[in-house]
Design a protein around this motif. Sequence first.
Motif, PDB file in Angstrom:
ATOM      1  N   LYS A 157      -3.656   3.677  -0.391  1.00  0.00           N
ATOM      2  CA  LYS A 157      -4.195   3.054  -1.596  1.00  0.00           C
ATOM      3  C   LYS A 157      -3.375   1.828  -1.940  1.00  0.00           C
ATOM      4  O   LYS A 157      -2.153   1.895  -2.084  1.00  0.00           O
ATOM      5  CB  LYS A 157      -4.183   4.042  -2.759  1.00  0.00           C
ATOM      6  CG  LYS A 157      -4.790   3.488  -4.042  1.00  0.00           C
ATOM      7  CD  LYS A 157      -4.768   4.532  -5.157  1.00  0.00           C
ATOM      8  CE  LYS A 157      -5.373   3.989  -6.438  1.00  0.00           C
ATOM      9  NZ  LYS A 157      -5.334   4.986  -7.523  1.00  0.00           N
ATOM     10  N   THR A 158      -4.072   0.671  -2.079  1.00  0.00           N
ATOM     11  CA  THR A 158      -3.376  -0.576  -2.381  1.00  0.00           C
ATOM     12  C   THR A 158      -2.864  -0.600  -3.810  1.00  0.00           C
ATOM     13  O   THR A 158      -3.566  -0.234  -4.747  1.00  0.00           O
ATOM     14  CB  THR A 158      -4.314  -1.771  -2.151  1.00  0.00           C
ATOM     15  OG1 THR A 158      -4.525  -1.930  -0.747  1.00  0.00           O
ATOM     16  CG2 THR A 158      -3.735  -3.060  -2.709  1.00  0.00           C
ATOM     17  N   GLN A 159      -1.616  -1.053  -3.966  1.00  0.00           N
ATOM     18  CA  GLN A 159      -1.005  -1.225  -5.277  1.00  0.00           C
ATOM     19  C   GLN A 159      -0.974  -2.710  -5.678  1.00  0.00           C
ATOM     20  O   GLN A 159      -1.141  -3.037  -6.840  1.00  0.00           O
ATOM     21  CB  GLN A 159       0.416  -0.658  -5.273  1.00  0.00           C
ATOM     22  CG  GLN A 159       0.460   0.853  -5.062  1.00  0.00           C
ATOM     23  CD  GLN A 159       1.895   1.360  -5.005  1.00  0.00           C
ATOM     24  OE1 GLN A 159       2.691   0.973  -4.148  1.00  0.00           O
ATOM     25  NE2 GLN A 159       2.238   2.217  -5.939  1.00  0.00           N
ATOM     26  N   GLY A 194      -7.869   0.056   1.496  1.00  0.00           N
ATOM     27  CA  GLY A 194      -7.516   1.470   1.502  1.00  0.00           C
ATOM     28  C   GLY A 194      -8.119   2.139   2.716  1.00  0.00           C
ATOM     29  O   GLY A 194      -8.921   1.557   3.446  1.00  0.00           O
ATOM     30  N   THR A 227     -16.713   0.084   1.113  1.00  0.00           N
ATOM     31  CA  THR A 227     -16.205   1.196   1.899  1.00  0.00           C
ATOM     32  C   THR A 227     -17.041   1.352   3.167  1.00  0.00           C
ATOM     33  O   THR A 227     -18.262   1.451   3.110  1.00  0.00           O
ATOM     34  CB  THR A 227     -16.235   2.510   1.101  1.00  0.00           C
ATOM     35  OG1 THR A 227     -15.396   2.369  -0.058  1.00  0.00           O
ATOM     36  CG2 THR A 227     -15.734   3.675   1.941  1.00  0.00           C
ATOM     37  N   MET A 247       0.836  -1.186   0.000  1.00  0.00           N
ATOM     38  CA  MET A 247       0.000   0.000   0.000  1.00  0.00           C
ATOM     39  C   MET A 247       0.878   1.246   0.000  1.00  0.00           C
ATOM     40  O   MET A 247       1.904   1.294   0.688  1.00  0.00           O
ATOM     41  CB  MET A 247      -0.919   0.002   1.243  1.00  0.00           C
ATOM     42  CG  MET A 247      -1.795   1.237   1.369  1.00  0.00           C
ATOM     43  SD  MET A 247      -2.868   1.177   2.840  1.00  0.00           S
ATOM     44  CE  MET A 247      -4.063  -0.049   2.313  1.00  0.00           C
ATOM     45  N   THR A 306      -6.767  -3.911  -9.538  1.00  0.00           N
ATOM     46  CA  THR A 306      -5.381  -3.565  -9.297  1.00  0.00           C
ATOM     47  C   THR A 306      -4.554  -4.830  -9.420  1.00  0.00           C
ATOM     48  O   THR A 306      -5.090  -5.900  -9.727  1.00  0.00           O
ATOM     49  CB  THR A 306      -5.197  -2.925  -7.905  1.00  0.00           C
ATOM     50  OG1 THR A 306      -3.884  -2.358  -7.806  1.00  0.00           O
ATOM     51  CG2 THR A 306      -5.395  -3.942  -6.793  1.00  0.00           C
ATOM     52  N   SER A 330      -8.937   6.383   4.594  1.00  0.00           N
ATOM     53  CA  SER A 330      -8.856   7.846   4.588  1.00  0.00           C
ATOM     54  C   SER A 330      -9.043   8.322   6.025  1.00  0.00           C
ATOM     55  O   SER A 330     -10.084   8.072   6.638  1.00  0.00           O
ATOM     56  CB  SER A 330      -9.938   8.456   3.691  1.00  0.00           C
ATOM     57  OG  SER A 330      -9.903   9.874   3.734  1.00  0.00           O
ATOM     58  N   SER A 376      -4.050   9.087   3.808  1.00  0.00           N
ATOM     59  CA  SER A 376      -4.803   8.068   3.093  1.00  0.00           C
ATOM     60  C   SER A 376      -3.876   6.958   2.612  1.00  0.00           C
ATOM     61  O   SER A 376      -2.672   7.127   2.551  1.00  0.00           O
ATOM     62  CB  SER A 376      -5.558   8.666   1.894  1.00  0.00           C
ATOM     63  OG  SER A 376      -4.652   9.248   0.977  1.00  0.00           O
TER      64      SER A 376
END
Length: 267
Positions: free
Chosen positions: A260-262, A247, A203, A35, A194, A249, A258
């Motif tokens: 974000k997963t890669q 992810g 979410t 992430m 992803t 926030s 924040s």
Amino acid sequence: MPSRSFPNGFIVAIATTLAVSMANVAVAETLGAKMKIYFKGIPVGKLYSSIVIGNGQYSIKGSGRTNAVISIITKTKGTFRSSGRLAGRKVVPNVHASDFKRGRKKSNSSLKFKDANVVSVSATPPIKYKPGSVPVTPDHFQNVIDPVSSLLFPLGKGETASGGTVCNRTVPVFSGKTRMNLVFKFKTSGKVKTDGFNGTVYTCGVRYKPVSGHRPASKSTKFLVGRSDIEVSMAEIGTSGVFAMFGFSLPIRQGVISGKTQTFAVQ
């Protein structure tokens, strides 16, 4: 009675944790995840995790680091690990440990559990409570989980994935210093693709409910208690009914952190 911990339990739970849980999985699976962490949209760090689940057990190991690219961000690196078992929707940790270096300061901590009750806590340096902190009592060591395990979201027996079954839950957390409840509630869902993942992400809104160990008068406590825009997103690992944080926030007084997963790949 436990009296040591590591600080910032809620921030650690959200900002340094990438975790996973399982429901009725007989064969062990390993998730490799990476992430990227942002502050006000600017990349400031990375978080790596390796999580093994199977036979009613979970084991999480990870590391992370931030870079002082912005004055408010202190250069930090650390490692963490947690393990335990899962019983339906309930997460029952056995042990949690973490080591961090923030600037020139180093800290390490560990928690040991028995039947969801904290039986041993240690930390270096020792934790000190500031005047005005709500006292931590023996009751606050009962029926709790550690910050890393707090984002294990197992589905119950017979449940299918939906916004409600994934998100809607209240998680009692003890960081070693502070006791809090994290109240998750479904907000929205959507399709995401992803590296290693192509599916639905749920979410969840998060409300921070401090119980003890915090200072009600502090600006940070007042800020977090009043927020309705803290979020985490959860994604399923394969078709196992296992969900992991994809992810997050987290607003703070100076801006928004924040993640974000890669990479979200099952081996």
